[in-house]
Design a protein around this motif. Structure first.
Motif, PDB file in Angstrom:
ATOM      1  N   VAL A  77      -6.963   6.411  -5.145  1.00  0.00           N
ATOM      2  CA  VAL A  77      -6.042   6.001  -6.214  1.00  0.00           C
ATOM      3  C   VAL A  77      -6.790   5.160  -7.249  1.00  0.00           C
ATOM      4  O   VAL A  77      -7.457   4.197  -6.894  1.00  0.00           O
ATOM      5  CB  VAL A  77      -4.883   5.157  -5.630  1.00  0.00           C
ATOM      6  CG1 VAL A  77      -3.984   4.618  -6.739  1.00  0.00           C
ATOM      7  CG2 VAL A  77      -4.076   5.984  -4.633  1.00  0.00           C
ATOM      8  N   LEU A  90      -5.873   1.277  -1.314  1.00  0.00           N
ATOM      9  CA  LEU A  90      -5.480   2.299  -2.298  1.00  0.00           C
ATOM     10  C   LEU A  90      -6.715   3.040  -2.808  1.00  0.00           C
ATOM     11  O   LEU A  90      -6.704   4.266  -2.983  1.00  0.00           O
ATOM     12  CB  LEU A  90      -4.711   1.655  -3.457  1.00  0.00           C
ATOM     13  CG  LEU A  90      -3.316   1.141  -3.109  1.00  0.00           C
ATOM     14  CD1 LEU A  90      -2.697   0.397  -4.297  1.00  0.00           C
ATOM     15  CD2 LEU A  90      -2.396   2.291  -2.687  1.00  0.00           C
ATOM     16  N   VAL A  94      -7.102   2.218  -9.491  1.00  0.00           N
ATOM     17  CA  VAL A  94      -6.411   0.922  -9.425  1.00  0.00           C
ATOM     18  C   VAL A  94      -6.854   0.020 -10.566  1.00  0.00           C
ATOM     19  O   VAL A  94      -8.039  -0.049 -10.897  1.00  0.00           O
ATOM     20  CB  VAL A  94      -6.707   0.216  -8.068  1.00  0.00           C
ATOM     21  CG1 VAL A  94      -6.173  -1.209  -8.072  1.00  0.00           C
ATOM     22  CG2 VAL A  94      -6.107   1.010  -6.915  1.00  0.00           C
ATOM     23  N   GLY A 104       2.401   1.733  -3.380  1.00  0.00           N
ATOM     24  CA  GLY A 104       1.418   2.260  -4.339  1.00  0.00           C
ATOM     25  C   GLY A 104       1.228   3.761  -4.162  1.00  0.00           C
ATOM     26  O   GLY A 104       1.205   4.529  -5.137  1.00  0.00           O
ATOM     27  N   LEU A 105       1.131   4.200  -2.910  1.00  0.00           N
ATOM     28  CA  LEU A 105       0.952   5.639  -2.653  1.00  0.00           C
ATOM     29  C   LEU A 105       2.192   6.430  -3.080  1.00  0.00           C
ATOM     30  O   LEU A 105       2.078   7.530  -3.628  1.00  0.00           O
ATOM     31  CB  LEU A 105       0.646   5.872  -1.169  1.00  0.00           C
ATOM     32  CG  LEU A 105      -0.711   5.315  -0.697  1.00  0.00           C
ATOM     33  CD1 LEU A 105      -0.847   5.473   0.813  1.00  0.00           C
ATOM     34  CD2 LEU A 105      -1.870   6.004  -1.413  1.00  0.00           C
ATOM     35  N   ILE A 134       0.844  -1.205   0.000  1.00  0.00           N
ATOM     36  CA  ILE A 134       0.000   0.000   0.000  1.00  0.00           C
ATOM     37  C   ILE A 134       0.879   1.254   0.000  1.00  0.00           C
ATOM     38  O   ILE A 134       0.674   2.199  -0.772  1.00  0.00           O
ATOM     39  CB  ILE A 134      -0.943  -0.021   1.232  1.00  0.00           C
ATOM     40  CG1 ILE A 134      -1.932  -1.197   1.102  1.00  0.00           C
ATOM     41  CG2 ILE A 134      -1.670   1.306   1.384  1.00  0.00           C
ATOM     42  CD1 ILE A 134      -2.561  -1.630   2.413  1.00  0.00           C
TER      43      ILE A 134
END
Ligand code: PMM
Length: 292
Positions: free
Chosen positions: A73, A68, A75, A27-28, A24
């Motif tokens: 976000v 996410l 995805v 991803g950020l 996570i």
């Protein structure tokens, strides 16, 4: 598109993001570096890899997608299984990225058509354990294009709107690195962009780059040292009208790719320069203003 492989054994970043919290966080970070989409996958497709169970794949990806998505976000889920795609969509995924183009799971085309979301149809000829034995082509560009369009036909017949289709020539998948298949596909991306479908390309850290960059005694360069080659390739893809590049490192890629795309746009030939459903799905339609 930034890659988050929630796997212990991926070719390019095996194990680095296997822990949910690390995945996570990664991803950020990729979003902060400029990624428009985060591609979350729970099954390695490295040559020779064995499959993971559906349950394990779900355990790996769903919590990461939920977290996410909760952060705003966009995805995509990298899966070949319809059930995983459906669970991922339930968790917030906006794009299904299927490296098998619907061949691995016959339920996939119907599942994405039912969901009505963008679908990446990648060229594929078989599972990782023996895919390289299938890398036999007379004319790799024509055969990959024709096989991809056959897969698109299947998904359209299930009812997916053509505006949701994204093509991917599948670099490294049933492509022989010593026969030049990947390079030929890159040199002839127009065969794919000319279909009118947006084109996604995943060259990042693939072994054909390492084989180009051998050391003096012929040893291929390790994948982690191929990011400069990835930047070059992704920029060429953007200049050739590619819609999206899938990469493991976003920061070095984002500016060169955007610059190359700007040059193409200035020439008046930007493929997919209008807003598409895919742009809406990945947040580009509003310039990413809802992203962290
Ligand atoms: N490559 C990998 C995994 N998923 N998805 C798409 N659409 N295109 C690709 O080229 C692609 C993909 C394998 O790469 P990794 O396991 O090193 O991330």
């Amino acid at each position: 598109m930034g890659v988050v492989n929630v796997t212990p054994d991926s070719f390019s970043d095996g194990g680095a993001w296997f822990d949910h919290e690390k995945a996570i966080h990664h991803g950020l970070n990729l979003v902060a570096e400029g990624a428009d989409i985060i591609d979350v996958g729970g099954e390695s497709t490295r040559p020779g890899a064995q499959r993971v169970s559906r349950e394990e794949e779900l355990r790996r990806v769903v919590p990461v997608i939920e977290a996410l998505t909760a952060e705003g976000v966009p995805v995509s889920v990298d899966t070949m299984r319809a059930e995983v795609a459906e669970a991922a969509i339930g968790a917030g995924a906006r794009i299904v990225n299927d490296v098998s183009g619907g061949l691995a799971d016959p339920d996939m085309p119907r599942a994405v058509a039912r969901a009505g979301i963008p679908y990446v149809v990648m060229h594929w000829r078989g599972h990782s354990h023996d895919m390289q034995t299938r890398a036999l082509y007379q004319d790799v560009v024509r055969e990959v294009r024709d096989e991809l369009l056959q897969r698109v036909e299947v998904v359209l017949n299930e009812g997916l709107d053509p505006s949701k289709v994204i093509l991917d020539p599948g670099l490294g998948f049933a492509k022989n690195p010593t026969a030049g298949h990947n390079w030929s596909l890159l040199a002839h991306l127009d065969a794919f962009t000319s279909t009118g479908y947006p084109v996604l390309v995943g060259a990042s850290r693939k072994s054909f780059l390492g084989r180009l960059l051998t050391d003096a005694d012929g040893t291929p360069r390790p994948f982690g040292e191929c990011d400069d080659a990835t930047v070059a390739i992704t920029s060429l893809v953007a200049a050739a009208g590619g819609w999206c590049v899938r990469v493991h490192r976003v920061r070095p890629t984002a500016t060169p790719s955007a610059s190359a795309a700007a040059v193409r746009a200035a020439g008046g030939t930007a493929a997919g320069s209008g807003k598409t459903d895919r742009d809406a799905a990945d947040g580009r339609a509003d310039s990413g203003s809802d992203r962290p």
